[in-house]
Motif scaffolding. Structure first.
Motif, PDB file in Angstrom:
ATOM      1  N   LEU A  83      35.976 -31.605  42.355  1.00 15.34           N
ATOM      2  CA  LEU A  83      35.196 -32.651  41.698  1.00 15.34           C
ATOM      3  C   LEU A  83      36.048 -33.888  41.426  1.00 15.34           C
ATOM      4  N   ASP A  84      37.290 -33.649  41.028  1.00 15.42           N
ATOM      5  CA  ASP A  84      38.164 -34.758  40.659  1.00 15.42           C
ATOM      6  C   ASP A  84      38.481 -35.664  41.848  1.00 15.42           C
ATOM      7  N   LYS A  85      38.500 -35.078  43.050  1.00 15.98           N
ATOM      8  CA  LYS A  85      38.856 -35.851  44.241  1.00 15.98           C
ATOM      9  C   LYS A  85      37.642 -36.485  44.919  1.00 15.98           C
ATOM     10  N   SER A  86      36.460 -36.226  44.378  1.00 17.64           N
ATOM     11  CA  SER A  86      35.257 -36.824  44.957  1.00 17.64           C
ATOM     12  C   SER A  86      35.277 -38.330  44.733  1.00 17.64           C
ATOM     13  N   LEU A  87      35.022 -39.077  45.777  1.00 21.69           N
ATOM     14  CA  LEU A  87      35.167 -40.532  45.702  1.00 21.69           C
ATOM     15  C   LEU A  87      33.914 -41.266  46.159  1.00 21.69           C
ATOM     16  N   GLY A  88      32.766 -40.751  45.812  1.00 18.19           N
ATOM     17  CA  GLY A  88      31.580 -41.460  46.256  1.00 18.19           C
ATOM     18  C   GLY A  88      30.315 -41.026  45.557  1.00 18.19           C
ATOM     19  N   ILE A  89      29.291 -41.856  45.718  1.00 19.76           N
ATOM     20  CA  ILE A  89      27.955 -41.577  45.202  1.00 19.76           C
ATOM     21  C   ILE A  89      26.967 -41.908  46.307  1.00 19.76           C
ATOM     22  N   SER A  90      25.940 -41.102  46.437  1.00 16.52           N
ATOM     23  CA  SER A  90      24.915 -41.360  47.449  1.00 16.52           C
ATOM     24  C   SER A  90      23.605 -41.721  46.770  1.00 16.52           C
ATOM     25  N   SER A  91      22.838 -42.550  47.423  1.00 18.12           N
ATOM     26  CA  SER A  91      21.530 -42.912  46.888  1.00 18.12           C
ATOM     27  C   SER A  91      20.616 -43.332  48.027  1.00 18.12           C
ATOM     28  N   LEU A  92      19.323 -43.280  47.758  1.00 14.27           N
ATOM     29  CA  LEU A  92      18.336 -43.727  48.741  1.00 14.27           C
ATOM     30  C   LEU A  92      18.200 -45.238  48.664  1.00 14.27           C
ATOM     31  N   VAL A  93      18.231 -45.860  49.825  1.00 15.34           N
ATOM     32  CA  VAL A  93      18.208 -47.321  49.877  1.00 15.34           C
ATOM     33  C   VAL A  93      17.253 -47.774  50.974  1.00 15.34           C
ATOM     34  N   GLU A  94      16.481 -48.813  50.666  1.00 11.63           N
ATOM     35  CA  GLU A  94      15.637 -49.438  51.683  1.00 11.63           C
ATOM     36  C   GLU A  94      16.503 -50.418  52.467  1.00 11.63           C
ATOM     37  N   ILE A  95      16.576 -50.221  53.765  1.00  9.84           N
ATOM     38  CA  ILE A  95      17.442 -51.051  54.597  1.00  9.84           C
ATOM     39  C   ILE A  95      16.606 -51.772  55.636  1.00  9.84           C
ATOM     40  N   ASN A  96      16.818 -53.074  55.733  1.00 14.49           N
ATOM     41  CA  ASN A  96      16.105 -53.865  56.730  1.00 14.49           C
ATOM     42  C   ASN A  96      16.823 -53.777  58.064  1.00 14.49           C
ATOM     43  N   GLY A  97      16.076 -53.781  59.129  1.00 15.40           N
ATOM     44  CA  GLY A  97      16.677 -53.742  60.455  1.00 15.40           C
ATOM     45  C   GLY A  97      16.719 -52.331  61.003  1.00 15.40           C
ATOM     46  N   SER A  98      17.093 -52.236  62.249  1.00 19.68           N
ATOM     47  CA  SER A  98      17.148 -50.948  62.936  1.00 19.68           C
ATOM     48  C   SER A  98      18.581 -50.435  62.957  1.00 19.68           C
ATOM     49  N   PHE A  99      18.757 -49.189  62.534  1.00 18.58           N
ATOM     50  CA  PHE A  99      20.099 -48.615  62.559  1.00 18.58           C
ATOM     51  C   PHE A  99      20.117 -47.234  63.192  1.00 18.58           C
ATOM     52  N   GLY A 100      18.926 -46.690  63.518  1.00 21.52           N
ATOM     53  CA  GLY A 100      18.849 -45.404  64.215  1.00 21.52           C
ATOM     54  C   GLY A 100      19.614 -44.316  63.491  1.00 21.52           C
ATOM     55  N   GLU A 101      20.403 -43.556  64.260  1.00 23.24           N
ATOM     56  CA  GLU A 101      21.158 -42.441  63.696  1.00 23.24           C
ATOM     57  C   GLU A 101      22.644 -42.774  63.599  1.00 23.24           C
ATOM     58  N   ASP A 102      22.972 -44.054  63.630  1.00 24.61           N
ATOM     59  CA  ASP A 102      24.377 -44.469  63.613  1.00 24.61           C
ATOM     60  C   ASP A 102      24.947 -44.323  62.215  1.00 24.61           C
ATOM     61  N   ARG A 103      25.681 -43.225  61.991  1.00 22.60           N
ATOM     62  CA  ARG A 103      26.236 -42.962  60.669  1.00 22.60           C
ATOM     63  C   ARG A 103      27.447 -43.848  60.360  1.00 22.60           C
ATOM     64  N   SER A 104      27.988 -44.469  61.375  1.00 16.45           N
ATOM     65  CA  SER A 104      29.180 -45.286  61.156  1.00 16.45           C
ATOM     66  C   SER A 104      28.831 -46.678  60.642  1.00 16.45           C
ATOM     67  N   GLN A 105      27.536 -47.006  60.637  1.00 12.83           N
ATOM     68  CA  GLN A 105      27.140 -48.345  60.211  1.00 12.83           C
ATOM     69  C   GLN A 105      27.412 -48.542  58.724  1.00 12.83           C
ATOM     70  N   ILE A 106      28.045 -49.651  58.393  1.00 13.08           N
ATOM     71  CA  ILE A 106      28.413 -49.962  57.015  1.00 13.08           C
ATOM     72  C   ILE A 106      27.379 -50.907  56.418  1.00 13.08           C
ATOM     73  N   VAL A 107      27.002 -50.621  55.180  1.00 18.78           N
ATOM     74  CA  VAL A 107      26.092 -51.507  54.450  1.00 18.78           C
ATOM     75  C   VAL A 107      26.773 -51.915  53.154  1.00 18.78           C
TER      76      VAL A 107
END
Length: 521
Positions: free
Chosen positions: A443-467
């Motif tokens: 838990l101490d080394k966890s460095l992130g939070i995830s959330s649902l976000v509405e994103i404009n544009g097409s990004f498909g399944e590209d997990r490397s895309q940065i927002v």
């Protein structure tokens, strides 16, 4: 009435409950006492032949009970008339030697809790003398004889014209014998004292089919579970996972089954129907995992036998028959709560099975929600309160737990999107000082939070895309907590439409605060 009557010395056996107590009390740091070693050797025939050493009714034994004393080798029995009458009566129904029945009656009155304990129970921790004796039992054919005893028990019919009370007694005693034999077979395979070859596995599988059939009304739930876990254990999924991990070709591995064995085993499994017999579901899925792992080995594509078997169809059948509910039922059953039984071994077998399933079919968080929750529920029940399994889980060298660790990391990656699942799984993995420390560090080394976000544009399944957030983003479910503006994140997966699950890079202090809230949520 003759004063003393000699009978065959082989009719005698020592009290195995007392022997087991002496073995448990023996020091593991020194050799066994000579008298205890002698007792083990003296009872060798009984350990090899087990219940087969009980003889049928015998005229000589019946006459011997008319004496005041019966001599059985170096042992003497003082015959009591009231016990003799009971022994003779029960002998006629159970078809057992009269003198042996007298011994049973006498001992049962002395101790109402007497039970024939498995000589192989927890054998891995016993002294060398015991291990040597066990190996000798195996080499002398104990495995085959035990399976033969099972075949006899499973095919036995009650004597004709037996009243209901005696029938109940007969059925109960038969089930006890079933369970005793399986209690010996499981640790023999689990501790690798013997290897189950294709022929033996097929025999056990046929017995399991008989046990779960609608005609097998007398088969207990415990017997079915024991036999199921033996079948899963002897598929040796652990070795297959290691071979897949090390990219070892099927023909070069040390795997016990040949392709011919697999084909014949498949012929038996294909006769099971999870919709008609719900107990068949876990075995069908285990077989599918077995086939999938073999098919993943280098060079397996050259085998027509493997390529022609539809292991995915087996998975579909098992899931449609709600097999995961059966696994939960097994973990909640009394079979895994027996204080004197091999419950730890049973849990370990289920752990390996589930881990191999996750690895074989790339089980991820995108699995249908109900099935994912059931898999996580099964994992929690396997690890809960089991310090040894928790230690293995956090040991990075344990490749068996690797697929489950990946699933945990995926859960953490979506935090707090699946907070309940994450916290529950971590709670089951913290039994013991070191595992608890590992959970804290995780838990101490966890460095992130995830959330649902509405994103404009097409990004498909590209997990490397940065927002990037242009404005502060509120974390759903945590009032007052926001992801600062200008925070970068990467897309984990598309949820629906333009809604994506995004992993944000935030500082550890914020995450720790959220985790504290989540733990008390």
């Amino acid at each position: 009435m003759a004063s003393t009557k000699p009978v065959d010395a082989s009719l005698w056996w020592d009290s195995f409950s007392l022997l087991l107590t002496e073995l448990e009390n023996a020091s593991l740091s020194s050799d066994l006492p000579p008298i205890l070693v002698k007792t083990l050797k003296d009872n060798h025939a009984w350990f090899v032949d087990t219940v087969s050493c009980f003889k049928p009714p015998n005229e000589n034994s019946r006459e011997a009970l008319n004496s005041q004393q019966v001599e059985i080798g170096s042992h003497q029995l003082n015959i009591k008339p009231e016990l003799k009458d009971k022994a003779l009566k029960i002998s006629s129904y159970l078809c057992l030697d009269e003198v042996q029945l007298y011994i049973l009656v006498e001992r049962s009155l002395e101790n109402k809790d007497v039970a024939l304990d498995s000589i192989l129970h927890d054998v891995s921790g016993e002294a060398n003398a015991i291990k040597e004796e066990v190996l000798k039992l195996i080499s002398d054919g104990m495995e085959a004889k035990l399976i033969n005893v099972l075949q006899v028990l499973f095919s036995s019919d009650h004597p004709e014209q037996m009243d209901i009370d005696l029938f109940t007694l007969w059925a109960e005693e038969t089930l006890i014998e079933d369970n005793l034999v399986l209690d010996i077979l499981f640790p023999a395979y689990y501790e690798s004292f013997c290897t189950c070859n294709g022929e033996r596995w097929k025999t056990l599988c046929v017995l399991y089919k008989l046990a779960v059939s609608t005609e097998a009304l007398r088969s207990s739930y415990q017997t079915k579970v024991q036999l199921l876990l033996i079948l899963i254990e002897t598929l040796d999924l652990e070795s297959l996972l290691q071979m897949v991990h090390d990219a070892i070709p099927f023909r070069q591995g040390t795997f016990v089954f040949t392709l011919a064995d697999v084909q014949e085993m498949e012929a038996i499994i294909s006769t099971f129907n999870a919709f008609e017999t719900k107990e068949a579901g876990p075995l069908i899925l285990a077989w599918a995992v077995f086939l999938c792992l073999i098919s993943s080995l280098p060079g397996s594509e050259e085998s027509n036998v493997l390529m022609e078997i539809d292991h995915v169809g087996y998975v579909r059948q098992a899931f449609e028959a709600a097999l995961l509910n059966d696994c939960v039922e097994i973990l909640q059953s009394d079979v895994l709560k027996e204080p004197d039984g091999p419950a730890d071994g049973y849990r370990s077998v289920l752990r390996t099975f589930v881990s191999a399933f996750i690895a074989s079919y790339a089980i991820s968080l995108q699995l249908e929600d109900k099935s994912l929750k059931l898999i996580l529920d099964i994992l929690c029940k396997i690890y809960q309160g089991e310090e040894s399994l928790c230690i293995q889980f956090w040991d990075r060298e344990s490749f068996i737990d690797g697929p489950i660790r990946c699933l945990l990391c995926n859960l953490e990656g979506e935090f707090p999107f699946r907070t309940v699942e994450l916290v529950r799984l971590l709670s089951s993995l913290c039994e013991g000082t070191w595992p608890a420390e590992c959970v804290y560090n995780f838990l101490d080394k966890s460095l992130g939070i995830s959330s649902l976000v509405e994103i404009n544009g097409s990004f498909g399944e590209d997990r490397s895309q940065i927002v990037e957030t242009h404005l502060p983003l509120h974390v759903p479910g945590f009032e007052g907590l926001v992801i600062p503006s200008k925070t970068c994140g990467h897309i984990l997966r598309l949820v629906s439409g333009n809604t994506a699950l995004v992993r944000w890079e935030v500082n550890g202090q914020l995450l720790q605060l959220i985790l504290v809230i989540a733990l008390y949520w």
